[in-house]
Design a protein around this motif. Structure first.
Motif, PDB file in Angstrom:
ATOM      1  N   PRO A 163      31.194  42.198  34.406  1.00 40.66           N
ATOM      2  CA  PRO A 163      29.846  41.841  34.872  1.00 40.66           C
ATOM      3  C   PRO A 163      29.860  41.452  36.340  1.00 40.66           C
ATOM      4  N   VAL A 164      28.702  41.594  36.991  1.00 38.99           N
ATOM      5  CA  VAL A 164      28.599  41.324  38.427  1.00 38.99           C
ATOM      6  C   VAL A 164      27.498  40.293  38.670  1.00 38.99           C
ATOM      7  N   PRO A 165      27.835  38.991  38.665  1.00 35.60           N
ATOM      8  CA  PRO A 165      26.834  37.972  38.989  1.00 35.60           C
ATOM      9  C   PRO A 165      26.289  38.169  40.398  1.00 35.60           C
ATOM     10  N   THR A 166      25.116  37.606  40.655  1.00 38.66           N
ATOM     11  CA  THR A 166      24.477  37.755  41.968  1.00 38.66           C
ATOM     12  C   THR A 166      25.399  37.297  43.083  1.00 38.66           C
ATOM     13  N   GLU A 167      26.046  36.139  42.892  1.00 39.21           N
ATOM     14  CA  GLU A 167      26.935  35.624  43.928  1.00 39.21           C
ATOM     15  C   GLU A 167      28.057  36.616  44.233  1.00 39.21           C
ATOM     16  N   VAL A 168      28.523  37.300  43.212  1.00 37.85           N
ATOM     17  CA  VAL A 168      29.627  38.249  43.386  1.00 37.85           C
ATOM     18  C   VAL A 168      29.140  39.547  44.013  1.00 37.85           C
TER      19      VAL A 168
ATOM     20  N   LEU B  60      37.015  35.768  34.816  1.00 40.12           N
ATOM     21  CA  LEU B  60      37.846  34.576  34.923  1.00 40.12           C
ATOM     22  C   LEU B  60      39.325  34.940  34.900  1.00 40.12           C
ATOM     23  N   THR B  61      39.698  35.915  34.085  1.00 43.43           N
ATOM     24  CA  THR B  61      41.098  36.348  34.011  1.00 43.43           C
ATOM     25  C   THR B  61      41.566  36.922  35.339  1.00 43.43           C
ATOM     26  N   ILE B  62      40.733  37.739  35.960  1.00 48.00           N
ATOM     27  CA  ILE B  62      41.085  38.325  37.252  1.00 48.00           C
ATOM     28  C   ILE B  62      41.186  37.243  38.323  1.00 48.00           C
ATOM     29  N   THR B  63      40.251  36.301  38.315  1.00 51.41           N
ATOM     30  CA  THR B  63      40.313  35.186  39.267  1.00 51.41           C
ATOM     31  C   THR B  63      41.576  34.370  39.060  1.00 51.41           C
TER      32      THR B  63
ATOM     33  N   ASP C 141      30.827  30.948  33.545  1.00 53.13           N
ATOM     34  CA  ASP C 141      30.138  31.877  34.449  1.00 53.13           C
ATOM     35  C   ASP C 141      30.805  31.810  35.816  1.00 53.13           C
ATOM     36  N   LEU C 142      31.493  32.873  36.194  1.00 45.14           N
ATOM     37  CA  LEU C 142      32.198  32.872  37.475  1.00 45.14           C
ATOM     38  C   LEU C 142      31.237  32.694  38.639  1.00 45.14           C
ATOM     39  N   GLY C 143      30.033  33.270  38.541  1.00 42.32           N
ATOM     40  CA  GLY C 143      29.060  33.117  39.617  1.00 42.32           C
ATOM     41  C   GLY C 143      28.748  31.650  39.887  1.00 42.32           C
TER      42      GLY C 143
END
Length: 404
Positions: free
Chosen positions: A31-36, A253-256, A276-278
């Motif tokens: 997924p691509v949050p707005t912040e990302v 989260l795993t990639i981060t 939520d990573l964003g």
């Protein structure tokens, strides 16, 4: 009435096949949050548009706000008789630009929009910040930190060429461990597929593992460092990400966590009570959660997009290096391999980056670890395997003849 189980299936399908706005590239479970999304746009330009002679000045917190681009090729033609600038000169020029833009930003803090009366750089600052939803509020009310990023488009192209040797093997390894094959593109972010990459803090190989992390999955000792084997390190990367995914439950989260560590990501999740990573990127503050960690997921997404748009290949040949991976179950030394098989030292080194120089000198007569995977040319595989069996049947007295 739709059954609850069917609703869950539909939801999974919708998440799994979400689509990006950049060239309709599919992100499987990414997924691509707005912040990302703003970060992805910035890194896409770094990987695809700007080259090594470009220095991109941007806002550290809102990286898609690009304030200026210094083109040192143009500078060289105009001001240096066409001669390339030394690194020290480039650094000095960048510093002058930053100082002037920092002065302009400070004037906006003090004078608001009236600061444009001071000159062209103030006008430029107001123009670029006005083009973004959060820009003006950020400019007028919050601290603004500037950062310089060198373009990587030319390096990405070279990395894509280097990747052809390894991606078929890496993709197969990731499939075997139920890891999305797109995650092999993280190697672009980590090292640009440079087999000899070593960081200032001691990370090594195309996956840039630190020794302590790597030892959980592969061999790292005085004479063997499997971080430097693209294939063995890929196995470690697949296992590592699989372990973190089971703990963190989402791929963002795993990639981060590959950059920031699973413990650090879990700390952020607990503090903000979110996965939520964003939201974590926007609100989490910690001295170790800096620009690199905040942007790591976006860099991966951007690298994946650029690779698919410009360089992706369907690998018909799944063994481009024409190699065989031979597991050594017997007690065999490198010296015995060199003396009693078709392999010579140069061939072993060529395919086994994990063997340090000490392995061929100080530890030449030490048996390789049990189940060590030796990578050899496919054409030699049958003969080498036969000769290793013969070595295993030799008596200790016979073996002593092959010691240096």
């Amino acid at each position: 009435m739709i059954k609850p189980c069917l609703i869950r299936v539909i939801a999974i399908i919708l998440v799994t096949f979400s689509t990006s706005v950049w060239g309709k590239v599919k992100f499987y479970s990414f997924p691509v949050p707005t912040e990302v999304s703003h970060q992805v746009k910035f890194w896409h330009s770094i990987f695809a548009q700007y080259h090594g002679h470009h220095s991109v000045i941007h806002d550290r917190d809102l990286p898609n706000i690009v304030i200026d681009v210094i083109d040192f090729q143009v500078f060289a033609q105009r001001f240096n008789q066409g001669y390339p600038y030394e690194r020290s000169d480039q650094k000095r020029i960048r510093r002058k630009y930053i100082e002037r833009y920092e002065l302009a930003i400070q004037r906006f803090k003090e004078e608001g929009r009236k600061a444009v009366r001071h000159g062209l750089m103030e006008e430029r600052i107001l123009k670029v910040y006005s083009q973004h939803d959060e820009g003006l509020a950020h400019l007028f009310t919050r601290p603004v930190n500037l950062r310089v990023q060198t373009g990587l488009a030319d390096e990405f192209q070279r990395a894509a060429e280097r990747s052809k040797k390894y991606l078929p093997y890496m993709e197969d390894i990731f499939r075997e461990h139920n890891i999305p094959v797109d995650l092999t593109r993280l190697a672009f972010v980590e090292s640009m597929f440079n087999e000899r990459a070593v960081s200032k803090v001691g990370a090594s190989g195309i996956w840039q593992f630190m020794p302590a992390t790597a030892r959980r999955f592969i061999k790292v000792n005085r004479y063997i460092d499997e971080r430097n084997s693209p294939l063995k390190a890929s196995l470690a990367a697949a296992k590592y990400m699989g372990t973190n995914f089971r703990r963190l439950k989402t791929w963002p989260l795993t990639i981060t966590a590959y950059n920031h560590g699973a413990g650090g990501v879990r700390r952020a999740m607990r503090r903000l009570r979110t996965n939520d990573l964003g939201k974590i990127i926007r609100h989490y503050r910690h001295r170790t959660f800096g620009f690199a960690s905040k942007n790591f997921y976006a860099e991966f997404l951007a690298a994946n997009i650029v690779y698919k748009q410009k360089y992706r290949q369907d690998f018909d040949n799944r063994n481009p290096l024409e190699i065989e991976r031979l597991k050594i179950k017997q007690r065999v030394t490198l010296n015995e391999l060199i003396q009693k098989t078709p392999l010579d030292e140069e061939t072993i080194k060529k395919f086994n980056f994990c063997l340090k120089n000490q392995a061929f000198h100080r530890y030449r007569n030490r048996p390789l670890p049990r189940n060590f995977e030796l990578i050899i040319p496919k054409t030699m595989a049958r003969a080498v395997e036969r000769d290793i069996q013969e070595i295993a049947r030799m008596s200790p007295r016979e073996k002593r003849r092959y010691r240096l």
